[in-house]
Design a protein around this motif. Sequence first.
Motif, mmCIF file in Angstrom:
data_model
loop_
_atom_site.group_PDB
_atom_site.id
_atom_site.type_symbol
_atom_site.label_atom_id
_atom_site.label_comp_id
_atom_site.label_asym_id
_atom_site.label_seq_id
_atom_site.Cartn_x
_atom_site.Cartn_y
_atom_site.Cartn_z
ATOM 1 N N THR A 39 8.124 -4.474 7.843
ATOM 2 C CA THR A 39 8.988 -3.835 8.827
ATOM 3 C C THR A 39 8.801 -4.468 10.209
ATOM 4 N N ARG A 40 7.855 -5.390 10.304
ATOM 5 C CA ARG A 40 7.589 -6.015 11.613
ATOM 6 C C ARG A 40 8.801 -6.823 12.048
ATOM 7 N N ILE B 275 10.191 1.556 -5.370
ATOM 8 C CA ILE B 275 11.511 0.950 -5.174
ATOM 9 C C ILE B 275 11.487 -0.524 -5.578
ATOM 10 N N LEU C 103 8.771 11.715 -4.202
ATOM 11 C CA LEU C 103 7.568 10.940 -3.899
ATOM 12 C C LEU C 103 7.406 10.775 -2.389
ATOM 13 N N PHE D 79 16.491 8.646 -10.603
ATOM 14 C CA PHE D 79 15.677 7.755 -9.782
ATOM 15 C C PHE D 79 15.662 8.178 -8.318
ATOM 16 N N GLN E 104 21.609 2.134 -1.485
ATOM 17 C CA GLN E 104 20.855 1.128 -2.248
ATOM 18 C C GLN E 104 20.055 1.795 -3.372
ATOM 19 N N ASP F 133 1.228 -5.257 6.383
ATOM 20 C CA ASP F 133 0.202 -4.316 6.844
ATOM 21 C C ASP F 133 -0.372 -3.528 5.687
ATOM 22 N N ASP G 123 0.824 -1.215 0.000
ATOM 23 C CA ASP G 123 0.000 0.000 0.000
ATOM 24 C C ASP G 123 0.855 1.261 0.000
ATOM 25 N N ASN G 124 2.157 1.119 0.189
ATOM 26 C CA ASN G 124 3.035 2.274 0.288
ATOM 27 C C ASN G 124 3.623 2.640 -1.074
ATOM 28 N N THR G 125 3.362 3.876 -1.489
ATOM 29 C CA THR G 125 3.774 4.320 -2.832
ATOM 30 C C THR G 125 5.293 4.275 -3.024
ATOM 31 N N VAL G 126 6.014 4.708 -2.001
ATOM 32 C CA VAL G 126 7.479 4.736 -2.093
ATOM 33 C C VAL G 126 8.014 3.311 -2.258
ATOM 34 N N ASN G 127 7.505 2.402 -1.454
ATOM 35 C CA ASN G 127 7.967 1.012 -1.535
ATOM 36 C C ASN G 127 7.613 0.390 -2.883
ATOM 37 N N LYS H 173 11.936 -5.335 5.670
ATOM 38 C CA LYS H 173 12.098 -4.117 4.862
ATOM 39 C C LYS H 173 13.150 -3.228 5.523
ATOM 40 N N PRO H 174 13.817 -2.349 4.783
ATOM 41 C CA PRO H 174 13.602 -2.149 3.356
ATOM 42 C C PRO H 174 14.247 -3.237 2.503
ATOM 43 N N LEU H 175 13.599 -3.550 1.391
ATOM 44 C CA LEU H 175 14.107 -4.573 0.494
ATOM 45 C C LEU H 175 15.318 -4.021 -0.251
ATOM 46 N N THR H 176 16.355 -4.818 -0.315
ATOM 47 C CA THR H 176 17.573 -4.428 -1.031
ATOM 48 C C THR H 176 17.791 -5.396 -2.191
ATOM 49 N N MET H 177 18.723 -5.072 -3.047
ATOM 50 C CA MET H 177 19.012 -5.938 -4.190
ATOM 51 C C MET H 177 19.476 -7.319 -3.711
#
Lengths: 132, 150
Positions: A95-96, A29, B48, B41, B29, A68, A22-26, A116-120
Amino acid sequence: MAAQGRHGGQESNKMTALVVDDNTVNRMIHHRLLDNLGIENVAVVNGKEAVDIHCSGKTFDLILMDMDMPVMNGIEATRQLREMGIRSMIAGVSTRSMEREIREFIEAGLDDYQEKPLTMSKLISIVHKING
Amino acid sequence: MERNPMRRQLQTLRKSLFDQGYLDDQFVQLEELQDDANPNFVEEVVTLYYRDSGRIILNIEQALERKPFDFNKLDAYMHQFKGSSSSIGAKKVKAESTLFREYCRSRNGEGCMRTFQQLKKEYATLRRKLEAYFQLARQAGPVETACRPK
């Protein structure tokens, strides 16, 4: 070797993924991370949309599932997808950090869980599990 | 060694953001996801973030005006905010978010209000610093890649 993915009935050798967050930033990414790995991806904003897109006949090699979310959270969405017979790799991302909460998410039917945050490097470790 | 003085200035500014604790490795990252096809980016993600999180800040402000505090709602808002902040590597903002959530859990209204003021300061400071950084990056131009001499 990339798993077979399907978009609207057309066979493709490119791996496919569904981002459920639901998070736009995530979403932005995760989309970029997947793009970078050459993985075709679409995004939805809650668990119900994830279920609905599968009801429409689409399937994905990988589902990145946030925990969430409004309307339907990741735990419930994962349960429903598994009940529908969806066998895609579902990786929970959240993030839990409480063990109890993560365990509930995993027991709903996850194949993997990443904080999170998810990395490569985290995404690559998930993708390696798909490829075996 | 960077020969372009503007690039050197940019590198110094970037280093200070990490050394002073404004940013953490997650920002790196994001930088690694930037390429010729997506040259802006990081700035796009940060833009955003500020647009999206601005709404959450407003929601929290409004929630803090209502008494008694709905700590569950405040915590839920801050969970969202912290998630976004963490995703862009906003280290100090994330730390204040964590503290705010702890005050929510212990039902400490004063603590929430105090921490929220500090959080807004860090949020605004980071915005100013990143805006300056991106402006300088645009002026400095793209990084030259090695190429064979003709």
